[in-house]
Design a protein around this motif. Structure first.
Motif, PDB file in Angstrom:
ATOM      1  N   THR A 145       0.833  -1.198   0.000  1.00  0.00           N
ATOM      2  CA  THR A 145       0.000   0.000   0.000  1.00  0.00           C
ATOM      3  C   THR A 145       0.874   1.256   0.000  1.00  0.00           C
ATOM      4  O   THR A 145       0.371   2.363  -0.163  1.00  0.00           O
ATOM      5  N   ILE A 146       2.163   1.068   0.203  1.00  0.00           N
ATOM      6  CA  ILE A 146       3.072   2.209   0.156  1.00  0.00           C
ATOM      7  C   ILE A 146       3.592   2.355  -1.267  1.00  0.00           C
ATOM      8  O   ILE A 146       4.203   1.443  -1.818  1.00  0.00           O
ATOM      9  N   ASP A 147       3.325   3.483  -1.836  1.00  0.00           N
ATOM     10  CA  ASP A 147       3.693   3.730  -3.218  1.00  0.00           C
ATOM     11  C   ASP A 147       5.165   4.047  -3.376  1.00  0.00           C
ATOM     12  O   ASP A 147       5.852   3.477  -4.205  1.00  0.00           O
ATOM     13  N   VAL A 148       5.594   5.000  -2.580  1.00  0.00           N
ATOM     14  CA  VAL A 148       6.930   5.549  -2.760  1.00  0.00           C
ATOM     15  C   VAL A 148       7.665   5.526  -1.435  1.00  0.00           C
ATOM     16  O   VAL A 148       7.109   5.921  -0.404  1.00  0.00           O
ATOM     17  N   ILE A 149       8.884   5.026  -1.442  1.00  0.00           N
ATOM     18  CA  ILE A 149       9.733   5.096  -0.261  1.00  0.00           C
ATOM     19  C   ILE A 149      11.039   5.775  -0.664  1.00  0.00           C
ATOM     20  O   ILE A 149      11.726   5.309  -1.578  1.00  0.00           O
ATOM     21  N   VAL A 150      11.333   6.864  -0.015  1.00  0.00           N
ATOM     22  CA  VAL A 150      12.576   7.567  -0.285  1.00  0.00           C
ATOM     23  C   VAL A 150      13.450   7.491   0.960  1.00  0.00           C
ATOM     24  O   VAL A 150      13.011   7.817   2.056  1.00  0.00           O
ATOM     25  N   GLY A 151      14.673   7.036   0.776  1.00  0.00           N
ATOM     26  CA  GLY A 151      15.610   6.948   1.890  1.00  0.00           C
ATOM     27  C   GLY A 151      16.654   8.046   1.763  1.00  0.00           C
ATOM     28  O   GLY A 151      17.292   8.193   0.726  1.00  0.00           O
ATOM     29  N   LEU A 152      16.791   8.817   2.838  1.00  0.00           N
ATOM     30  CA  LEU A 152      17.743   9.918   2.827  1.00  0.00           C
ATOM     31  C   LEU A 152      18.866   9.595   3.798  1.00  0.00           C
ATOM     32  O   LEU A 152      18.616   9.273   4.961  1.00  0.00           O
ATOM     33  N   GLY A 153      20.093   9.662   3.309  1.00  0.00           N
ATOM     34  CA  GLY A 153      21.203   9.341   4.199  1.00  0.00           C
ATOM     35  C   GLY A 153      22.468  10.031   3.769  1.00  0.00           C
ATOM     36  O   GLY A 153      22.563  10.534   2.653  1.00  0.00           O
ATOM     37  N   MET A 154      23.456  10.066   4.682  1.00  0.00           N
ATOM     38  CA  MET A 154      24.728  10.694   4.352  1.00  0.00           C
ATOM     39  C   MET A 154      25.658   9.729   3.646  1.00  0.00           C
ATOM     40  O   MET A 154      26.494  10.117   2.852  1.00  0.00           O
ATOM     41  N   GLU A 155      25.543   8.452   4.030  1.00  0.00           N
ATOM     42  CA  GLU A 155      26.371   7.414   3.408  1.00  0.00           C
ATOM     43  C   GLU A 155      25.463   6.536   2.570  1.00  0.00           C
ATOM     44  O   GLU A 155      24.247   6.605   2.679  1.00  0.00           O
ATOM     45  N   GLU A 156      26.099   5.642   1.816  1.00  0.00           N
ATOM     46  CA  GLU A 156      25.296   4.726   1.030  1.00  0.00           C
ATOM     47  C   GLU A 156      24.634   3.710   1.942  1.00  0.00           C
ATOM     48  O   GLU A 156      25.179   3.356   2.982  1.00  0.00           O
ATOM     49  N   PRO A 157      23.450   3.228   1.537  1.00  0.00           N
ATOM     50  CA  PRO A 157      22.746   2.278   2.391  1.00  0.00           C
ATOM     51  C   PRO A 157      23.554   0.997   2.591  1.00  0.00           C
ATOM     52  O   PRO A 157      24.285   0.574   1.694  1.00  0.00           O
ATOM     53  N   SER A 158      23.416   0.407   3.761  1.00  0.00           N
ATOM     54  CA  SER A 158      24.202  -0.782   4.082  1.00  0.00           C
ATOM     55  C   SER A 158      23.386  -2.055   3.908  1.00  0.00           C
ATOM     56  O   SER A 158      23.915  -3.140   4.062  1.00  0.00           O
ATOM     57  N   VAL A 159      22.110  -1.913   3.623  1.00  0.00           N
ATOM     58  CA  VAL A 159      21.300  -3.106   3.367  1.00  0.00           C
ATOM     59  C   VAL A 159      20.605  -2.938   2.024  1.00  0.00           C
ATOM     60  O   VAL A 159      20.433  -1.822   1.528  1.00  0.00           O
ATOM     61  N   GLN A 160      20.210  -4.062   1.457  1.00  0.00           N
ATOM     62  CA  GLN A 160      19.639  -4.005   0.115  1.00  0.00           C
ATOM     63  C   GLN A 160      18.147  -3.697   0.162  1.00  0.00           C
ATOM     64  O   GLN A 160      17.408  -4.296   0.932  1.00  0.00           O
ATOM     65  N   TRP A 161      17.738  -2.780  -0.689  1.00  0.00           N
ATOM     66  CA  TRP A 161      16.319  -2.460  -0.803  1.00  0.00           C
ATOM     67  C   TRP A 161      15.814  -2.919  -2.161  1.00  0.00           C
ATOM     68  O   TRP A 161      16.555  -2.926  -3.139  1.00  0.00           O
ATOM     69  N   ASP A 162      14.544  -3.243  -2.244  1.00  0.00           N
ATOM     70  CA  ASP A 162      13.971  -3.675  -3.507  1.00  0.00           C
ATOM     71  C   ASP A 162      13.540  -2.506  -4.373  1.00  0.00           C
ATOM     72  O   ASP A 162      13.749  -2.495  -5.561  1.00  0.00           O
ATOM     73  N   ARG A 163      12.891  -1.558  -3.736  1.00  0.00           N
ATOM     74  CA  ARG A 163      12.311  -0.497  -4.561  1.00  0.00           C
ATOM     75  C   ARG A 163      12.499   0.905  -3.994  1.00  0.00           C
ATOM     76  O   ARG A 163      12.228   1.878  -4.682  1.00  0.00           O
ATOM     77  N   ALA A 164      12.959   1.008  -2.756  1.00  0.00           N
ATOM     78  CA  ALA A 164      13.151   2.339  -2.178  1.00  0.00           C
ATOM     79  C   ALA A 164      14.256   3.078  -2.919  1.00  0.00           C
ATOM     80  O   ALA A 164      15.191   2.476  -3.432  1.00  0.00           O
ATOM     81  N   GLU A 165      14.128   4.398  -2.989  1.00  0.00           N
ATOM     82  CA  GLU A 165      15.119   5.210  -3.689  1.00  0.00           C
ATOM     83  C   GLU A 165      16.013   5.884  -2.657  1.00  0.00           C
ATOM     84  O   GLU A 165      15.542   6.384  -1.644  1.00  0.00           O
ATOM     85  N   PHE A 166      17.299   5.914  -2.991  1.00  0.00           N
ATOM     86  CA  PHE A 166      18.248   6.520  -2.062  1.00  0.00           C
ATOM     87  C   PHE A 166      18.654   7.922  -2.530  1.00  0.00           C
ATOM     88  O   PHE A 166      18.948   8.133  -3.687  1.00  0.00           O
ATOM     89  N   VAL A 167      18.649   8.848  -1.596  1.00  0.00           N
ATOM     90  CA  VAL A 167      19.115  10.200  -1.877  1.00  0.00           C
ATOM     91  C   VAL A 167      20.170  10.563  -0.840  1.00  0.00           C
ATOM     92  O   VAL A 167      19.980  10.352   0.349  1.00  0.00           O
ATOM     93  N   ARG A 168      21.269  11.106  -1.315  1.00  0.00           N
ATOM     94  CA  ARG A 168      22.344  11.465  -0.389  1.00  0.00           C
ATOM     95  C   ARG A 168      22.164  12.900   0.108  1.00  0.00           C
ATOM     96  O   ARG A 168      21.757  13.772  -0.650  1.00  0.00           O
ATOM     97  N   ALA A 169      22.468  13.108   1.383  1.00  0.00           N
ATOM     98  CA  ALA A 169      22.310  14.449   1.945  1.00  0.00           C
ATOM     99  C   ALA A 169      23.498  14.776   2.832  1.00  0.00           C
ATOM    100  O   ALA A 169      24.264  13.889   3.198  1.00  0.00           O
TER     101      ALA A 169
END
Lengths: 292, 347
Positions: free
Chosen positions: B27-51
């Protein structure tokens, strides 16, 4: 061992131990505790050990005798209120020891948080049932857990007063104990204690030493004069008599945010005068400090 | 209704695992992950943005993505991992930017903040058990506590100004688990673990598994208010050490930090100031409010310690896992956006 294996679910148990899965009801959760220290820091094993050590002192040295122990309820919370005396007060251990041995009920002794700041002593104090005297702590013990709590409303004013003022009850704080009992909806059980004043009579105070050592007070006691440094820890063998008075109940609903201060002070004064009267009565009957 | 979520601290254990848990929910359409470093676990569909550390990109991001929910897991709670300055920047300024962005967008209706029991502090005057309304006994003395208290104050202001928004603050006890590294868990995994001579405080834990579940629960149930999250019961520090199979190294009660300094320098253990007070007075939290809201824990405090100890023993026997996920931006972009990838929604 068997419960542990069952709980982590490595393989289905065929024995009599029922297979427990984590993640159902709260009470069913795997809880591998090794010590019996409860959420207050009290340990039954430490208490039992302390009772074993203090039993000769209680029975042979102070020869404590109780009256009206049956007034202490067998279940449910009650706030025990006593008079506090003797430079290093023996009354709290005596009351706790007595009730735990006679009624087999734990007693939590409410005292100043200052004890917590002391290495070793603070930990032992906590394991032996000491709890910092705070309204929220007392409410949980009395109301939510239905346990017994012991408090000395005189605070340090009791044990620090000179021998000349023995058995003269000091001011009962700000009546906080009444407010706690009202909020928790439990009775107050006054306990009049005689003998405590003579265990370590305070001759005079040395405020400078207290300040230097960061102690609440520093007295010169008769014990120190007679026994030297040993007098700091050795009380005189005064005969202890303890009388549990009629329970005091308050006709107010529990769990209120606010209780009228006038009413609180009035009830506090009532408990104080009950205790004072009982003390005078018991002292009028006492023939000897050492033999009762 | 389909939801759109922004998760901060996506590079940390908290954010990364929370995103994984949320991804399963279709039911969740969009997941955006914001982080300073690259993600350490694998995501299927979430998008990563660096900040950067203060999340200055946030207002643009929130406006562009029109998210309705923000899960703020990026509050630093361990001062041995960051300088006081960085802690202030991240916890206070980062939260301020986040809330400003949420306010400006007008689309955000639910804010979940991962706070810590550190806001209660740890002192001799403390009650044995803190509930959510108990004020702390004194002013915060460490930077991490000060910045968390300040961050929570900003969140409370936001909640007051936006009564229609759902604001959830979760105060977690000390977390234990095999994936999350804190100064506490690092100490417990070493042969020698610091303690303070003459003190054996009661401490409470929450298992990492329950941490992710709690964040997920807050997301789905939309509970409002502040909640303590901690496993039932609390243990003396000596018992914790015994379960974990480490020996206690007692530090002197007077200025233990001075005695610890050379040992910390030598890499023997971590001894941040907030651990110094915890090892003296401990901390207990009342967890009834969250349980009453419907959350069911999988671990008690002792259960969390035991599970952690099992992981330690496993680690000791087979070593560290070799396969660690490495984020490759191009690869992740390919899987998400290339026409070559066959996407089967809602399997």
């Amino acid at each position: 061992m068997s419960t542990r294996r069952a709980a982590v679910g490595t393989k289905p148990s065929t024995g009599v131990v029922p297979l427990r899965r984590t993640g159902t009801a709260q009470s069913e959760l795997f809880d591998p505790r090794r010590s019996d220290v409860d959420e207050w820091g009290r340990s039954d094993r430490v208490r039992a050990f302390a009772r074993m050590l203090s039993n000769p002192v209680y029975a042979k040295w102070f020869r404590a005798e109780w009256e009206g122990l049956d007034r202490i309820p067998a279940t449910g919370g009650a706030l025990l209120v006593g008079n506090h005396a003797g430079a290093v007060p023996c009354d709290a251990p005596v009351v706790m020891h007595g009730i735990e041995t006679e009624l087999a009920r734990p007693v939590y002794g409410l005292a100043d948080y200052w004890f917590r700041t002391l290495p070793f002593i603070g930990t032992l104090w906590s394991r032996a049932g000491g709890v910092p005297a705070r309204p929220d702590n007392a409410y949980r013990i009395l109301h939510e857990q239905g346990q017994l709590a012991l408090v000395f409303p005189e605070g340090v004013k009791g044990p620090s007063k000179p021998y000349a003022e023995r058995y003269q009850l000091q001011r009962f704080g700000r009546g906080g104990f009444v407010e706690i009992a009202m909020r928790a909806g439990v009775p107050v059980l006054p306990i009049a204690i005689i003998g405590s004043e003579e265990t370590m009579p305070v001759l005079w105070q040395v405020p400078a030493v207290a300040q230097a050592l960061k102690l609440p007070y520093f007295p010169v006691t008769a014990n120190m004069v007679l026994l030297g440094p040993l007098g700091i820890v050795v009380p005189f063998p005064a005969k202890f008599r303890l009388r549990v008075l009629e329970p005091v109940t308050f006709d107010v609903p529990p769990d209120q945010d606010h209780y009228p201060k006038s009413r609180v002070m009035e009830e506090s004064e009532r408990v104080r005068s009950m205790l004072q009267e009982a003390l005078r009565d018991m002292l009028a009957e006492r023939r000897s400090i050492w033999f009762g | 209704m389909a939801r759109r979520v922004l998760v901060t601290g996506a590079d940390t254990f908290w954010g990364g695992r929370t995103i994984q848990a949320l991804e399963a929910d279709r039911t969740i359409d969009v997941i955006v992950g914001l982080g300073m470093e690259e993600p350490s676990v694998q995501w299927d569909r979430a998008e990563f943005v660096r900040a950067d550390q203060t999340y200055s990109i946030l207002s643009r991001l929130v406006r562009a993505t029109q998210v309705d929910t923000v899960v703020h897991t990026f509050l630093l709670v361990d001062s041995s991992l960051a300088s006081p300055r960085r802690m202030h920047e991240t916890n206070v300024i980062g939260t301020m930017n986040l809330l400003a962005a949420a306010e400006a967008s007008g689309s955000v209706r639910h804010v979940i903040v991962k706070s810590s029991g550190l806001v209660y502090g740890s002192s001799a005057r403390d009650p044995a058990t803190f509930d959510e309304e108990t004020p702390r006994a004194g002013r915060p003395r460490t930077e991490v506590e000060r910045s968390l208290v300040e961050a929570e104050g900003l969140v409370a202001d936001f909640a007051g100004e936006h009564p229609t928004a759902t604001v959830t603050v979760l105060r977690f006890a000390n977390v234990l688990g095999d994936e999350i590294v804190t100064s506490l868990s690092r100490n417990l995994s070493r042969p020698l673990c610091p303690s303070i001579l003459g003190f054996d405080p009661l401490v409470q834990f929450v298992h990492q598994h329950d941490v992710v579940r709690a964040l997920e629960f807050a997301f789905h149930q939309k509970v409002t208010g502040t909640f303590n999250v901690a496993g039932a019961g609390r243990l003396p520090w000596s018992e914790v050490a015994a379960i974990c199979g480490t020996r206690l190294l007692p530090l002197p009660p007077v200025r233990p930090d001075l005695a610890a300094a050379p040992l910390v320098r030598a890499g023997l253990f971590a001894f941040p100031p907030e651990l110094g007070t915890l090892l003296r007075y401990g901390r207990g939290m009342d967890t009834r409010r969250f349980s009453d809201a419907g959350f069911a824990y999988h671990y008690t405090s002792a259960g969390a310690v035991e599970a952690f100890a099992r992981q330690l023993r496993l680690r000791k026997n087979i070593g560290h896992p070799r396969h660690r996920y490495t984020y490759e931006h191009d690869v992740e972009q390919f899987f998400r956006h290339s026409p070559a990838v066959v996407r089967t929604p809602a399997r």
